[in-house]
Design a protein around this motif. Structure first.
Motif, PDB file in Angstrom:
ATOM      1  N   THR A  71       0.844  -1.190   0.000  1.00  0.00           N
ATOM      2  CA  THR A  71       0.000   0.000   0.000  1.00  0.00           C
ATOM      3  C   THR A  71       0.884   1.246   0.000  1.00  0.00           C
ATOM      4  OG1 THR A  71      -1.597  -1.223   1.310  1.00  0.00           O
ATOM      5  CG2 THR A  71      -1.856   1.162   1.228  1.00  0.00           C
ATOM      6  N   PRO A  72       0.612   2.186  -0.872  1.00  0.00           N
ATOM      7  CA  PRO A  72       1.458   3.374  -0.908  1.00  0.00           C
ATOM      8  C   PRO A  72       1.222   4.243   0.326  1.00  0.00           C
ATOM      9  CG  PRO A  72      -0.326   3.574  -2.481  1.00  0.00           C
ATOM     10  CD  PRO A  72      -0.395   2.195  -1.903  1.00  0.00           C
ATOM     11  N   ARG A  73       2.266   4.891   0.769  1.00  0.00           N
ATOM     12  CA  ARG A  73       2.184   5.799   1.910  1.00  0.00           C
ATOM     13  C   ARG A  73       2.576   7.180   1.452  1.00  0.00           C
ATOM     14  NH1 ARG A  73       4.724   5.177   7.381  1.00  0.00           N
ATOM     15  NH2 ARG A  73       5.933   6.698   6.271  1.00  0.00           N
ATOM     16  N   LEU A  74       1.914   8.164   2.064  1.00  0.00           N
ATOM     17  CA  LEU A  74       2.305   9.534   1.782  1.00  0.00           C
ATOM     18  C   LEU A  74       3.583   9.843   2.540  1.00  0.00           C
ATOM     19  CD1 LEU A  74      -1.146  11.315   1.986  1.00  0.00           C
ATOM     20  CD2 LEU A  74       0.175  10.800  -0.044  1.00  0.00           C
ATOM     21  N   PRO A  75       4.388  10.705   2.025  1.00  0.00           N
ATOM     22  CA  PRO A  75       5.623  11.042   2.748  1.00  0.00           C
ATOM     23  C   PRO A  75       5.288  11.850   4.000  1.00  0.00           C
ATOM     24  CG  PRO A  75       5.401  12.384   0.776  1.00  0.00           C
ATOM     25  CD  PRO A  75       4.303  11.372   0.737  1.00  0.00           C
ATOM     26  N   ASP A  76       6.175  11.759   4.973  1.00  0.00           N
ATOM     27  CA  ASP A  76       5.995  12.530   6.200  1.00  0.00           C
ATOM     28  C   ASP A  76       6.253  13.998   5.905  1.00  0.00           C
ATOM     29  OD1 ASP A  76       5.455  10.247   7.623  1.00  0.00           O
ATOM     30  OD2 ASP A  76       7.579   9.907   8.110  1.00  0.00           O
ATOM     31  N   VAL A  77       5.312  14.836   6.358  1.00  0.00           N
ATOM     32  CA  VAL A  77       5.465  16.272   6.156  1.00  0.00           C
ATOM     33  C   VAL A  77       5.535  16.950   7.517  1.00  0.00           C
ATOM     34  CG1 VAL A  77       4.299  16.324   3.939  1.00  0.00           C
ATOM     35  CG2 VAL A  77       2.960  16.563   5.990  1.00  0.00           C
ATOM     36  N   PRO A  78       6.171  18.088   7.601  1.00  0.00           N
ATOM     37  CA  PRO A  78       6.226  18.781   8.889  1.00  0.00           C
ATOM     38  C   PRO A  78       4.839  19.308   9.259  1.00  0.00           C
ATOM     39  CG  PRO A  78       7.271  20.086   7.168  1.00  0.00           C
ATOM     40  CD  PRO A  78       6.939  18.755   6.576  1.00  0.00           C
ATOM     41  N   ASP A  79       4.623  19.494  10.582  1.00  0.00           N
ATOM     42  CA  ASP A  79       3.332  20.002  11.046  1.00  0.00           C
ATOM     43  C   ASP A  79       3.137  21.434  10.573  1.00  0.00           C
ATOM     44  OD1 ASP A  79       2.750  17.657  12.308  1.00  0.00           O
ATOM     45  OD2 ASP A  79       3.685  18.262  14.209  1.00  0.00           O
ATOM     46  N   ARG A  80       1.904  21.708  10.209  1.00  0.00           N
ATOM     47  CA  ARG A  80       1.581  23.061   9.780  1.00  0.00           C
ATOM     48  C   ARG A  80       1.093  23.858  10.982  1.00  0.00           C
ATOM     49  NH1 ARG A  80      -2.798  22.831   5.313  1.00  0.00           N
ATOM     50  NH2 ARG A  80      -3.712  21.438   6.823  1.00  0.00           N
ATOM     51  N   PRO A  81       1.264  25.153  10.926  1.00  0.00           N
ATOM     52  CA  PRO A  81       0.687  25.955  12.007  1.00  0.00           C
ATOM     53  C   PRO A  81      -0.831  25.988  11.860  1.00  0.00           C
ATOM     54  CG  PRO A  81       1.764  27.369  10.385  1.00  0.00           C
ATOM     55  CD  PRO A  81       2.063  25.952  10.006  1.00  0.00           C
ATOM     56  N   ALA A  82      -1.508  26.205  12.977  1.00  0.00           N
ATOM     57  CA  ALA A  82      -2.969  26.263  12.954  1.00  0.00           C
ATOM     58  C   ALA A  82      -3.411  27.492  12.178  1.00  0.00           C
ATOM     59  CB  ALA A  82      -3.504  26.316  14.377  1.00  0.00           C
ATOM     60  N   PRO A  83      -4.543  27.419  11.481  1.00  0.00           N
ATOM     61  CA  PRO A  83      -5.015  28.591  10.739  1.00  0.00           C
ATOM     62  C   PRO A  83      -5.419  29.693  11.713  1.00  0.00           C
ATOM     63  CG  PRO A  83      -6.644  26.841  10.638  1.00  0.00           C
ATOM     64  CD  PRO A  83      -5.429  26.277  11.297  1.00  0.00           C
ATOM     65  N   PRO A  84      -5.331  30.942  11.302  1.00  0.00           N
ATOM     66  CA  PRO A  84      -5.682  32.041  12.207  1.00  0.00           C
ATOM     67  C   PRO A  84      -7.182  32.052  12.501  1.00  0.00           C
ATOM     68  CG  PRO A  84      -5.275  32.883  10.009  1.00  0.00           C
ATOM     69  CD  PRO A  84      -4.915  31.431   9.987  1.00  0.00           C
ATOM     70  N   GLU A  85      -7.548  32.571  13.657  1.00  0.00           N
ATOM     71  CA  GLU A  85      -8.954  32.700  14.042  1.00  0.00           C
ATOM     72  C   GLU A  85      -9.542  33.878  13.286  1.00  0.00           C
ATOM     73  OE1 GLU A  85     -10.941  30.950  16.122  1.00  0.00           O
ATOM     74  OE2 GLU A  85      -9.359  29.466  16.374  1.00  0.00           O
ATOM     75  N   LEU A  86     -10.579  33.638  12.537  1.00  0.00           N
ATOM     76  CA  LEU A  86     -11.239  34.690  11.786  1.00  0.00           C
ATOM     77  C   LEU A  86     -12.535  35.057  12.482  1.00  0.00           C
ATOM     78  CD1 LEU A  86     -10.748  33.299   8.171  1.00  0.00           C
ATOM     79  CD2 LEU A  86      -9.451  35.084   9.297  1.00  0.00           C
ATOM     80  N   PRO A  87     -12.963  36.317  12.398  1.00  0.00           N
ATOM     81  CA  PRO A  87     -14.231  36.687  13.025  1.00  0.00           C
ATOM     82  C   PRO A  87     -15.385  36.022  12.293  1.00  0.00           C
ATOM     83  CG  PRO A  87     -13.320  38.535  11.776  1.00  0.00           C
ATOM     84  CD  PRO A  87     -12.303  37.445  11.762  1.00  0.00           C
ATOM     85  N   ARG A  88     -16.399  35.666  13.059  1.00  0.00           N
ATOM     86  CA  ARG A  88     -17.554  35.025  12.451  1.00  0.00           C
ATOM     87  C   ARG A  88     -18.363  36.068  11.693  1.00  0.00           C
ATOM     88  NH1 ARG A  88     -19.006  30.077  13.663  1.00  0.00           N
ATOM     89  NH2 ARG A  88     -21.197  30.515  13.380  1.00  0.00           N
ATOM     90  N   PRO A  89     -18.932  35.708  10.581  1.00  0.00           N
ATOM     91  CA  PRO A  89     -19.754  36.685   9.854  1.00  0.00           C
ATOM     92  C   PRO A  89     -21.041  36.961  10.623  1.00  0.00           C
ATOM     93  CG  PRO A  89     -19.841  34.556   8.788  1.00  0.00           C
ATOM     94  CD  PRO A  89     -18.833  34.453   9.897  1.00  0.00           C
ATOM     95  N   SER A  90     -21.583  38.133  10.396  1.00  0.00           N
ATOM     96  CA  SER A  90     -22.836  38.475  11.082  1.00  0.00           C
ATOM     97  C   SER A  90     -23.970  37.662  10.490  1.00  0.00           C
ATOM     98  CB  SER A  90     -23.121  39.970  10.946  1.00  0.00           C
ATOM     99  OG  SER A  90     -23.315  40.277   9.575  1.00  0.00           O
ATOM    100  N   GLU A  91     -24.970  37.436  11.291  1.00  0.00           N
ATOM    101  CA  GLU A  91     -26.101  36.633  10.845  1.00  0.00           C
ATOM    102  C   GLU A  91     -27.012  37.504   9.995  1.00  0.00           C
ATOM    103  OE1 GLU A  91     -27.572  33.607  12.630  1.00  0.00           O
ATOM    104  OE2 GLU A  91     -25.689  33.034  13.550  1.00  0.00           O
ATOM    105  N   PRO A  92     -27.625  36.940   8.961  1.00  0.00           N
ATOM    106  CA  PRO A  92     -28.534  37.735   8.133  1.00  0.00           C
ATOM    107  C   PRO A  92     -29.814  38.050   8.910  1.00  0.00           C
ATOM    108  CG  PRO A  92     -28.532  35.473   7.409  1.00  0.00           C
ATOM    109  CD  PRO A  92     -27.458  35.613   8.461  1.00  0.00           C
TER     110      PRO A  92
END
Length: 102
Positions: A71-92
């Protein structure tokens, strides 16, 4: 024998020059093409008559094939940083649906 005292007879030489090409002979190529086509047609008809219109069944090949591969394996990659916290959009805005009149 000829008499040497008589003058010789007058001899006339004639030269003919033909400027037109010689007549073409042949034409067997068209006839050979026609006869060859007829032979092919007769061979196809004979094949349908004697083979019943079916091609002979081919021999069944040996289909024992081993296709096990690792079974093929993906290569090991370094950990990515977490995505930034974005403000939630306002409710319609909420619009109430009108009640049907009775």
């Amino acid at each position: 024998m000829t008499d040497p005292n008589l003058p010789p007879e007058r001899v006339v030489h004639q030269t003919t020059i033909n400027t037109s090409p010689p007549p073409r002979k042949g034409g067997g190529a068209g006839m050979a093409f026609l006869v060859g086509g007829l032979l092919v047609a007769v061979a196809v008809i004979a094949w349908f008559v004697f083979a019943g219109g079916r091609a002979p069944a081919p021999e069944t090949p040996n289909l024992d094939v081993d296709i096990s591969v690792p079974t093929p394996r993906l290569p090991d990659v370094p950990d990515r940083p977490a995505p930034p916290e974005l403000p939630r959009p306002s409710e319609p805005p909420q619009v109430t649906t009108p009640e049907p009149k009775a």
